[in-house]
Scaffold this active site. Sequence first.
Site, PDB file in Angstrom:
ATOM      1  N   ARG A   1      35.108  30.932   7.338  1.00 28.50           N
ATOM      2  CA  ARG A   1      35.245  29.535   7.719  1.00 28.50           C
ATOM      3  C   ARG A   1      34.488  29.281   9.020  1.00 28.50           C
ATOM      4  O   ARG A   1      34.538  30.096   9.938  1.00 28.50           O
ATOM      5  CB  ARG A   1      36.727  29.196   7.915  1.00 28.50           C
ATOM      6  CG  ARG A   1      37.433  28.835   6.629  1.00 28.50           C
ATOM      7  CD  ARG A   1      38.904  28.711   6.788  1.00 28.50           C
ATOM      8  NE  ARG A   1      39.340  27.918   7.935  1.00 28.50           N
ATOM      9  CZ  ARG A   1      40.612  27.616   8.190  1.00 28.50           C
ATOM     10  NH1 ARG A   1      41.562  28.021   7.366  1.00 28.50           N
ATOM     11  NH2 ARG A   1      40.939  26.906   9.240  1.00 28.50           N
TER      12      ARG A   1
ATOM     13  N   ARG B   1      39.083  36.852   8.947  1.00 32.25           N
ATOM     14  CA  ARG B   1      39.441  36.147   7.696  1.00 32.25           C
ATOM     15  C   ARG B   1      38.196  35.821   6.865  1.00 32.25           C
ATOM     16  O   ARG B   1      37.189  35.364   7.374  1.00 32.25           O
ATOM     17  CB  ARG B   1      40.172  34.840   8.014  1.00 32.25           C
ATOM     18  CG  ARG B   1      40.418  33.984   6.772  1.00 32.25           C
ATOM     19  CD  ARG B   1      41.474  32.956   6.983  1.00 32.25           C
ATOM     20  NE  ARG B   1      41.220  32.073   8.108  1.00 32.25           N
ATOM     21  CZ  ARG B   1      42.131  31.208   8.588  1.00 32.25           C
ATOM     22  NH1 ARG B   1      43.313  31.113   8.034  1.00 32.25           N
ATOM     23  NH2 ARG B   1      41.835  30.444   9.614  1.00 32.25           N
TER      24      ARG B   1
HETATM   25  P1  ADP Z   1      46.966  30.650   8.393  1.00 30.56           P
HETATM   26  O1  ADP Z   1      47.033  29.929   7.065  1.00 30.56           O
HETATM   27  O2  ADP Z   1      48.283  30.672   9.097  1.00 30.56           O
HETATM   28  O3  ADP Z   1      45.849  30.184   9.268  1.00 30.56           O
HETATM   29  P2  ADP Z   1      46.073  32.917   6.746  1.00 30.56           P
HETATM   30  O4  ADP Z   1      47.135  33.023   5.705  1.00 30.56           O
HETATM   31  O5  ADP Z   1      44.775  32.311   6.314  1.00 30.56           O
HETATM   32  O6  ADP Z   1      46.643  32.180   8.077  1.00 30.56           O
HETATM   33  O7  ADP Z   1      45.848  34.384   7.322  1.00 30.56           O
HETATM   34  C1  ADP Z   1      44.897  34.622   8.387  1.00 30.56           C
HETATM   35  C2  ADP Z   1      44.275  36.009   8.212  1.00 30.56           C
HETATM   36  O8  ADP Z   1      45.274  36.988   8.461  1.00 30.56           O
HETATM   37  C3  ADP Z   1      43.735  36.286   6.822  1.00 30.56           C
HETATM   38  O9  ADP Z   1      42.547  37.059   6.961  1.00 30.56           O
HETATM   39  C4  ADP Z   1      44.832  37.120   6.135  1.00 30.56           C
HETATM   40  O10 ADP Z   1      44.300  38.031   5.181  1.00 30.56           O
HETATM   41  C5  ADP Z   1      45.440  37.851   7.328  1.00 30.56           C
HETATM   42  N1  ADP Z   1      46.888  38.063   7.212  1.00 30.56           N
HETATM   43  C6  ADP Z   1      47.823  37.171   6.792  1.00 30.56           C
HETATM   44  N2  ADP Z   1      49.054  37.699   6.866  1.00 30.56           N
HETATM   45  C7  ADP Z   1      48.894  38.967   7.360  1.00 30.56           C
HETATM   46  C8  ADP Z   1      49.785  40.049   7.685  1.00 30.56           C
HETATM   47  N3  ADP Z   1      51.126  39.908   7.532  1.00 30.56           N
HETATM   48  N4  ADP Z   1      49.262  41.191   8.173  1.00 30.56           N
HETATM   49  C9  ADP Z   1      47.936  41.321   8.358  1.00 30.56           C
HETATM   50  N5  ADP Z   1      47.028  40.353   8.076  1.00 30.56           N
HETATM   51  C10 ADP Z   1      47.503  39.193   7.584  1.00 30.56           C
HETATM   52  P1  AMP Z   2      43.973  24.972   8.853  1.00 29.69           P
HETATM   53  O1  AMP Z   2      43.306  25.176   7.536  1.00 29.69           O
HETATM   54  O2  AMP Z   2      45.429  24.644   8.722  1.00 29.69           O
HETATM   55  O3  AMP Z   2      43.715  26.113   9.819  1.00 29.69           O
HETATM   56  O4  AMP Z   2      43.308  23.678   9.498  1.00 29.69           O
HETATM   57  C1  AMP Z   2      41.912  23.637   9.797  1.00 29.69           C
HETATM   58  C2  AMP Z   2      41.595  22.393  10.638  1.00 29.69           C
HETATM   59  O5  AMP Z   2      41.937  21.202   9.890  1.00 29.69           O
HETATM   60  C3  AMP Z   2      42.385  22.248  11.942  1.00 29.69           C
HETATM   61  O6  AMP Z   2      41.808  22.979  13.016  1.00 29.69           O
HETATM   62  C4  AMP Z   2      42.321  20.732  12.161  1.00 29.69           C
HETATM   63  O7  AMP Z   2      41.042  20.330  12.629  1.00 29.69           O
HETATM   64  C5  AMP Z   2      42.475  20.217  10.741  1.00 29.69           C
HETATM   65  N1  AMP Z   2      43.889  20.002  10.357  1.00 29.69           N
HETATM   66  C6  AMP Z   2      44.571  20.613   9.339  1.00 29.69           C
HETATM   67  N2  AMP Z   2      45.817  20.157   9.245  1.00 29.69           N
HETATM   68  C7  AMP Z   2      45.964  19.238  10.238  1.00 29.69           C
HETATM   69  C8  AMP Z   2      47.040  18.431  10.681  1.00 29.69           C
HETATM   70  N3  AMP Z   2      48.241  18.476  10.074  1.00 29.69           N
HETATM   71  N4  AMP Z   2      46.836  17.610  11.750  1.00 29.69           N
HETATM   72  C9  AMP Z   2      45.639  17.548  12.359  1.00 29.69           C
HETATM   73  N5  AMP Z   2      44.579  18.294  12.011  1.00 29.69           N
HETATM   74  C10 AMP Z   2      44.738  19.139  10.953  1.00 29.69           C
END
Ligand code: ADP
Ligand code: AMP
Length: 222
Positions: free
Chosen positions: A164, A131
């Site tokens: 990230r 990502r």
């Molecule tokens: P989350 O918000 O659930 O942590 P993201 O939307 O940030 O996940 O997606 C995580 C990674 O997976 C990103 O690099 C994104 O481009 C990729 N990704 C998201 N959906 C798909 C999919 N359906 N197929 C392949 N890659 C995907």
């Molecule tokens: P995310 O962007 O959803 O992957 O969240 C990144 C990080 O933020 C997580 O690993 C937690 O440390 C914190 N975080 C986000 N949402 C929550 C939540 N609802 N409760 C607790 N921690 C959270």
Amino acid sequence: MSRRRVFILLGPPGAGKGTQAKRIAKQCGVPHLSTGDMMRDAVARGTDLGKIVGPIMQRGELVPDELVMKMVEERLKQPDCAAGCLFDGFPRTLPQAEGLDAIMRRGGFGKPLVVDLAVSNEKLLRRLTGRRTCSVGGEIYNVYDAPPKVDGICDSDGGKLVQRADDRDEVVSQRLAAYEKATKPLAEYYRRQGVLQEVDASASVDEVGRALIGIIQRAEGQ
Ligand code: ADP
Ligand code: AMP
């Protein structure tokens, strides 16, 4: 939409919640609220909240429920949430889900629509470690599966793409463990309420998006 509606995207880190939320928020007619984005913003601005949650997020642990609930409750008071919102990454624990239920009861919301995005662990690792996010507009890319046209540069606004800090290998396993322990049980919590829908999120971004829009349209009676 006559009532205030809450949409919730459940699923492990890397399932595609943010990617899909950005695409479907308009369709839902509500703003996209990512608690992770809100906290990363607090960290970047160096607020009191940011100073507390930054190190917790760096370790891949969950932020304490009280802090998350306070932040969400404040955000829901903003006028753009008048019709409801689409949550991504919240709730993540049972106390958060119960807290949200209480907020919805007090705020005159209808039943939430909860969609669980399911993906195998193998795919999650590839999605998380690949990502990259635009440092300007927040667009989400993947070096393996959804690369930008020019390496390291956002297609939409030319912003620099960054990884990230919590997407590095060491932290990813901690985040997946936190999901298994604290967040996975929420699917059962919402299933018992009769509001859970499941989508196979290992399919392409477009296919998952189509499945989600179908679910929303059926729920809204369109
Ligand atoms: P989350 O918000 O659930 O942590 P993201 O939307 O940030 O996940 O997606 C995580 C990674 O997976 C990103 O690099 C994104 O481009 C990729 N990704 C998201 N959906 C798909 C999919 N359906 N197929 C392949 N890659 C995907
Ligand atoms: P995310 O962007 O959803 O992957 O969240 C990144 C990080 O933020 C997580 O690993 C937690 O440390 C914190 N975080 C986000 N949402 C929550 C939540 N609802 N409760 C607790 N921690 C959270």
